[in-house]
Design an enzyme around this catalytic site. Sequence first.
Site, PDB file in Angstrom:
ATOM      1  CD  GLU A  13      -7.383  -9.718   8.450  1.00 35.41           C
ATOM      2  OE1 GLU A  13      -6.408 -10.316   8.959  1.00 35.41           O
ATOM      3  OE2 GLU A  13      -8.082  -8.901   9.073  1.00 35.41           O
ATOM      4  CD1 TRP A  14      -2.336 -10.259   8.843  1.00 37.28           C
ATOM      5  CD2 TRP A  14      -0.657  -9.066   7.977  1.00 37.28           C
ATOM      6  NE1 TRP A  14      -2.177  -9.142   9.625  1.00 37.28           N
ATOM      7  CE2 TRP A  14      -1.155  -8.392   9.123  1.00 37.28           C
ATOM      8  CE3 TRP A  14       0.406  -8.486   7.275  1.00 37.28           C
ATOM      9  CZ2 TRP A  14      -0.639  -7.171   9.569  1.00 37.28           C
ATOM     10  CZ3 TRP A  14       0.925  -7.279   7.718  1.00 37.28           C
ATOM     11  CH2 TRP A  14       0.412  -6.644   8.850  1.00 37.28           C
TER      12      TRP A  14
ATOM     13  CD1 TRP B 278      -9.364  -8.402  12.741  1.00 33.56           C
ATOM     14  CD2 TRP B 278      -8.106  -6.788  13.638  1.00 33.56           C
ATOM     15  NE1 TRP B 278      -8.476  -8.017  11.782  1.00 33.56           N
ATOM     16  CE2 TRP B 278      -7.688  -7.018  12.304  1.00 33.56           C
ATOM     17  CE3 TRP B 278      -7.454  -5.793  14.378  1.00 33.56           C
ATOM     18  CZ2 TRP B 278      -6.649  -6.306  11.708  1.00 33.56           C
ATOM     19  CZ3 TRP B 278      -6.420  -5.102  13.788  1.00 33.56           C
ATOM     20  CH2 TRP B 278      -6.018  -5.357  12.479  1.00 33.56           C
TER      21      TRP B 278
ATOM     22  CD  GLN C  69      -3.830  -6.284   9.350  1.00 33.15           C
ATOM     23  OE1 GLN C  69      -3.490  -6.042  10.496  1.00 33.15           O
ATOM     24  NE2 GLN C  69      -4.677  -7.246   9.060  1.00 33.15           N
TER      25      GLN C  69
ATOM     26  CD  GLU D  47      -5.698  -7.964  16.669  1.00 29.49           C
ATOM     27  OE1 GLU D  47      -5.980  -9.049  16.108  1.00 29.49           O
ATOM     28  OE2 GLU D  47      -4.656  -7.328  16.431  1.00 29.49           O
TER      29      GLU D  47
ATOM     30  CE1 TYR E 114      -9.580 -12.126  15.412  1.00 28.76           C
ATOM     31  CE2 TYR E 114      -7.482 -12.307  16.550  1.00 28.76           C
ATOM     32  CZ  TYR E 114      -8.380 -11.566  15.810  1.00 28.76           C
ATOM     33  OH  TYR E 114      -8.091 -10.266  15.476  1.00 28.76           O
TER      34      TYR E 114
ATOM     35  CG  ASN F 104      -0.638  -7.248  16.870  1.00 32.33           C
ATOM     36  OD1 ASN F 104      -1.599  -7.165  17.628  1.00 32.33           O
ATOM     37  ND2 ASN F 104      -0.632  -8.055  15.814  1.00 32.33           N
ATOM     38  CD  GLU F 105      -2.130 -11.437  16.659  1.00 33.83           C
ATOM     39  OE1 GLU F 105      -1.674 -11.951  15.622  1.00 33.83           O
ATOM     40  OE2 GLU F 105      -3.357 -11.353  16.883  1.00 33.83           O
TER      41      GLU F 105
END
EC number: 3.2.1.21
Length: 524
Positions: A475-476, A468, A55, A418, A346, A203-204
């Site tokens: 962002e993807w 984050w 990223q 994050e 989030y 991650n995730e």
Amino acid sequence: MALQKFPLMGLLLLLTILVSVTTAVDDPVCPATSKLSRASFPNGFLFGTATAAFQVEGAINETCRGPALWDIYCRRNPERCSGDHADVAVDFFHRYKEDIQLMKNLNTDAFRLSIAWSRIFPHGRKEKGVSQAGVQFYHELIDELLKNGIVPFVTVFHWDTPQDLEDEYGGFLSQNIVKDFREYADYVFTEYGGKVKNWITFNEPWVFAHAGYDLGKKAPGRCSRYVPGCEDREGQSGKEAYLVSHNLLNAHAEAVEVFRQKVKGGKIGIAHSPAWFEPHDLKDSNDAPTVSRVLDFMLGWHLEPTTSGDYPQIMKDLLGYRLPQFTAAQKAKLKDSTDFVGLNYYTSTFSNYNEKPDPSKPSWKQDSLVSWEPKNVDHSAIGSMPLTAALPVYAKGFRKLLKYIKDKYANPEIMIMENGYGDKLGTTDSVDVGTADHNRKYYLQRHLLAMNEAICIDKVRVTGYFVWSLLDNFEWQDGYKNRFGLYYVDFKNNLTRYEKESAKYYKDFLAQGVRPSALKRDEL
């Protein structure tokens, strides 16, 4: 002398002392402060910022870096990446020294980064070549962090599978990834483990598996054709995500086995990314159980195997043969294979009982018998939704999720890897608008307060917090249109960094504290 006369009393006193010592070690101790600041948290609590290699780094043609999954995905399907790519990203590769000074300006203690697998092994495996220039880049980055008093937290895999392994055997769809990931992890632990003691394997994993192999929203974009937007795709929703996660978990266990041999005094975990859920209808007896069920599918799917050695029972009951089984040896390696729970939080939403799943169209979300609702039965939204926000803001959910993990998973150490706020500014995007990010400032204030209450009132063992992100970045699937940074990156003008209002707030919070918070508890 008294203890000699009354050995039982002495033994009880000794046990009391031992219990007291254990409690003092395990339970967080919060200083009494009149204002919310760094000083409101236990001694030794770490505050930092986070990024990921793909990223931010850019420099895809330097250090012999090989192509990664997202490189090819965005080139072949630009519409799935908002027409953007990460060839340059925010040029962290060349500007990391400048960006480390931004971290120092924030008064942060730590920085979370990831290593790009294909910058170390351009073709995915050691036997096909090691990029010494890539290896050296991460040495120099880590050394620069340490020189500036910033503790590195390193993620081994943040979604950037080497494309060569995708082409050869389908990446995480194949169990071949387990041995290749172990080899790669072994190499980076050996190379950097002497100076990096805090690691995250994956991650995730929920997002990686669900969005990449069930929903089709992220690379490699696999999904069944009955999934909306997947009419021209390849994949098998309701099956591949479980296979990918199974291979990922076995890869994690293999990596941790190596880690505990190679990195003495280190800690390792996984960064999970659940939302919090509130029942859609408090009066409906079917809705209350949906919260724990969806969290088992979202969080327990990857957390429970690393604590107990196997999947949550509800997943085994509902999925049957579609959920792969671990062997006895795999269970033994997985059990207790993390030293802390990494958590990315989030947002929150409502959970509603899905009464009529369609067995002909299996998918992860349908499998849990839960539908996600933006509003409850009374048509009230969860939390708040500022005009340009990417996601609803609900800090109460953060505290509730932390308490849930404490209660369900035997009070583990938790690191917030994050937490942040996304802005979709659209046509209003400019340096002036982007740096006046008061909504992000308020988001951080509310979530820091909620976390403080979880630690100091609920006694949740949170030991670190990473915003984050340090910088606006790629962002993807949203490309550069969703900004999460504390620093605004001007993508139209040499990637110049500008301090946002949220950065000023975080800097003050970490320095000497801020004015007493005027927030009321019911505003969280």
